[in-house]
Design a protein around this motif. Structure first.
Motif, PDB file in Angstrom:
ATOM      1  N   LEU A  84       3.350  -1.442   4.242  1.00 46.65           N
ATOM      2  CA  LEU A  84       2.236  -0.347   4.249  1.00 46.65           C
ATOM      3  C   LEU A  84       3.029   0.808   4.432  1.00 46.65           C
ATOM      4  CD1 LEU A  84      -0.469  -1.741   6.787  1.00 46.65           C
ATOM      5  CD2 LEU A  84      -0.299  -2.207   4.318  1.00 46.65           C
ATOM      6  N   VAL A 134     -10.951  -6.759   6.410  1.00 46.99           N
ATOM      7  CA  VAL A 134     -10.184  -6.538   5.442  1.00 46.99           C
ATOM      8  C   VAL A 134      -8.913  -7.832   5.507  1.00 46.99           C
ATOM      9  CG1 VAL A 134      -8.009  -5.043   4.724  1.00 46.99           C
ATOM     10  CG2 VAL A 134     -10.246  -4.332   5.309  1.00 46.99           C
ATOM     11  N   SER A 179      -5.635   3.575   0.859  1.00 47.02           N
ATOM     12  CA  SER A 179      -6.484   3.150   1.950  1.00 47.02           C
ATOM     13  C   SER A 179      -7.165   2.126   1.596  1.00 47.02           C
ATOM     14  CB  SER A 179      -7.580   4.260   2.507  1.00 47.02           C
ATOM     15  OG  SER A 179      -8.333   4.783   1.347  1.00 47.02           O
ATOM     16  N   ILE A 180      -7.759   1.216   2.420  1.00 49.88           N
ATOM     17  CA  ILE A 180      -8.734   0.042   2.333  1.00 49.88           C
ATOM     18  C   ILE A 180      -9.512   0.205   3.472  1.00 49.88           C
ATOM     19  CG2 ILE A 180      -9.198  -2.226   2.361  1.00 49.88           C
ATOM     20  CD1 ILE A 180      -6.457  -2.555   1.259  1.00 49.88           C
ATOM     21  N   ARG A 181     -11.011   0.235   3.208  1.00 44.28           N
ATOM     22  CA  ARG A 181     -12.123   0.422   4.130  1.00 44.28           C
ATOM     23  C   ARG A 181     -13.063  -0.679   3.897  1.00 44.28           C
ATOM     24  NH1 ARG A 181     -10.865   5.928   2.836  1.00 44.28           N
ATOM     25  NH2 ARG A 181     -10.085   7.075   4.585  1.00 44.28           N
ATOM     26  N   VAL A 226      -9.113  -7.082  10.802  1.00 45.55           N
ATOM     27  CA  VAL A 226      -8.329  -6.699   9.901  1.00 45.55           C
ATOM     28  C   VAL A 226      -7.231  -8.153  10.051  1.00 45.55           C
ATOM     29  CG1 VAL A 226      -6.186  -5.660   9.213  1.00 45.55           C
ATOM     30  CG2 VAL A 226      -8.256  -4.464   9.790  1.00 45.55           C
ATOM     31  N   LEU A 249       0.915  -1.104  -0.004  1.00 50.39           N
ATOM     32  CA  LEU A 249      -0.040   0.070   0.155  1.00 50.39           C
ATOM     33  C   LEU A 249       1.134   1.032   0.059  1.00 50.39           C
ATOM     34  CD1 LEU A 249      -1.868  -2.281   0.960  1.00 50.39           C
ATOM     35  CD2 LEU A 249      -3.123  -0.425   2.372  1.00 50.39           C
ATOM     36  N   LEU A 299      -4.178   1.525  11.533  1.00 53.41           N
ATOM     37  CA  LEU A 299      -4.946   0.385  11.582  1.00 53.41           C
ATOM     38  C   LEU A 299      -6.057   0.596  12.548  1.00 53.41           C
ATOM     39  CD1 LEU A 299      -1.780  -2.167  11.576  1.00 53.41           C
ATOM     40  CD2 LEU A 299      -3.187  -1.816   9.628  1.00 53.41           C
ATOM     41  N   GLN A 332      -3.581   3.684   5.155  1.00 50.59           N
ATOM     42  CA  GLN A 332      -4.624   3.217   6.273  1.00 50.59           C
ATOM     43  C   GLN A 332      -5.429   2.265   5.758  1.00 50.59           C
ATOM     44  OE1 GLN A 332      -7.307   6.883   5.958  1.00 50.59           O
ATOM     45  NE2 GLN A 332      -5.829   8.203   7.412  1.00 50.59           N
ATOM     46  N   ILE A 333      -5.786   1.497   6.918  1.00 50.80           N
ATOM     47  CA  ILE A 333      -6.895   0.249   6.872  1.00 50.80           C
ATOM     48  C   ILE A 333      -7.855   0.352   7.888  1.00 50.80           C
ATOM     49  CG2 ILE A 333      -6.716  -2.153   7.005  1.00 50.80           C
ATOM     50  CD1 ILE A 333      -3.996  -2.337   5.815  1.00 50.80           C
ATOM     51  N   GLN A 334      -9.014   0.403   7.598  1.00 53.19           N
ATOM     52  CA  GLN A 334     -10.054   0.366   8.689  1.00 53.19           C
ATOM     53  C   GLN A 334     -10.991  -0.853   8.126  1.00 53.19           C
ATOM     54  OE1 GLN A 334     -11.416   4.717   7.857  1.00 53.19           O
ATOM     55  NE2 GLN A 334      -9.977   5.330   9.318  1.00 53.19           N
TER      56      GLN A 334
END
Length: 373
Positions: free
Chosen positions: A188, A177, A167-169, A200, A162, A215, A193-195
């Motif tokens: 990363l 995720v 970002s991944i939401r 996760v 990433l 995270l 951002q990963i939400q």
């Protein structure tokens, strides 16, 4: 006589070639008229779920839009993208003017699956699956790109990256995720951002979390062949693995549930003092501690700690048992599975509500065991 339209046909037997030898005349009547002549039970079937799209190719340029919207109250679509190398960018891939299906492809697009994240955003998709661990070598989310769906899973054999600002939401009540590269690396970069509203999951041989990484989830799960917990003062060589420093720990220690799964080992290097706010799960056949300068002191504190092994059994002890391994929690669970504590001359289990041994298994150590409740 009733005035209905008539047709000529033959009587047949379903699934065979049999039919009546002579034709007959049949009347064609509206269903509204037929149901007036008796009692009929009605059943309704609704087909509201969206479908599934699977795109696989050695070279794929996806500059269109994929819509996965469902009828309200039904499940959205599923999108599978597979190729040797996948690039998710912010904009559509640049193709020459007047490009046709038989036009030569630019060299920088060959051997890749290229798609703009905007082509997937707000299209009603319930699940986005990118790559697999057999045919996909690498996945990259370019700087500024965004993926969003209730479930987003990335799989690759060598690397998942990433880039800064990507970002991944995972939205919805059970947003998940997954970054899965068990034999490769997960990277990363700064500001990624990963939400997820729920979980996760990261499964990798090595992990690189840059500064400013966010995270955010109810549950964080880290898996790898070896998971290494590293003291900030540890200065010796660090083995390959999923390395969790004390500084990195602070980024996610406030989630509801933290899980670490070392398929071969959970290794603590130096004096490690870690605290979590809720559930802490340690899953591995071997939990070891090592400090080349002195006896290692490992202290873990949480509301609930669960030590177990869901994989294969452990091997022989390899370290001198002279360190301290301390668990302090409101509730401590041991098991199921066989767990070896290596490198610790003293093990302390302190729990306010008690220490429970769950299921079939064993806890093996070479030093003293102290349990207080």
């Amino acid at each position: 006589p009733e005035g209905y339209r008539t047709v000529i046909g033959y009587g047949t037997v379903a699934g065979t070639d049999l039919r009546s030898p002579a034709p007959r005349t049949y009347s064609v009547r509206p269903a509204a008229d037929v149901i007036q002549e008796g009692y009929f039970a009605f059943r309704k079937i609704g087909a509201g779920d969206a479908g599934r799209v699977n795109l696989t190719g050695s070279t794929t340029v996806l500059n269109g839009t994929i819509v996965g919207s469902a009828v309200p109250g039904h499940r959205g679509g599923v999108l599978d993208l597979t190729g040797e190398e996948l690039m998710i960018g912010t904009d559509a891939a640049p193709l020459p003017d007047a490009f046709e299906y038989d036009s030569p492809l630019p060299e920088d697009l060959k051997g890749k699956l290229t798609v703009a994240s905007s082509a997937l955003a707000d299209k009603g998709l319930a699940e986005i699956r990118i790559g697999d661990q057999t045919d996909t070598r690498a996945i990259t989310l370019a700087a500024g790109s965004q993926l969003e769906a209730p479930t987003v899973t990335l799989r690759a054999s060598e690397s998942i990256t990433l880039e800064p600002g990507s970002s991944i939401r995972a939205s919805g009540t059970d947003g998940r995720v997954g970054l899965l590269s068990p034999q490769g690396s997960v990277n990363l970069r700064e500001g990624a951002q990963i939400q997820a509203s729920d979980t996760v999951e990261v499964d990798t041989a090595s992990i690189d979390l840059g500064g400013g990484v966010e995270l955010d989830a109810r549950e964080l799960s880290f898996s790898g062949e070896k998971v290494v917990f590293l003291s900030d003062e540890y200065a010796a060589d660090v083995p390959d693995g999923v390395v969790i420093s004390e500084d990195l720990w602070k980024k996610f220690a406030s989630v509801d549930r933290l899980q670490f799964h070392g398929r071969s080992e959970l290794l603590f290097l130096g004096d490690v003092d870690l605290q979590a706010d809720a559930d802490l799960v340690l899953a591995s056949p071997l939990v070891a501690g090592f400090d080349p300068k002195d006896e290692s002191v490992v202290s873990l504190s949480s509301d609930r700690i669960h030590l177990l092994n869901s994989g294969a059994g452990f091997g022989d002890e390899a370290l001198a048992d002279k360190g301290l391994f301390s668990l302090n929690a409101q509730e401590i669970l041991i098991g199921h599975g066989d767990v070896l504590l290596d490198g610790f001359g003293q093990v302390r289990l302190a729990s306010q509500s008690g220490v429970s041994f769950v299921g079939k298994g064993s806890l093996t150590l070479g030093g003293d065991l102290e349990i207080s409740a």
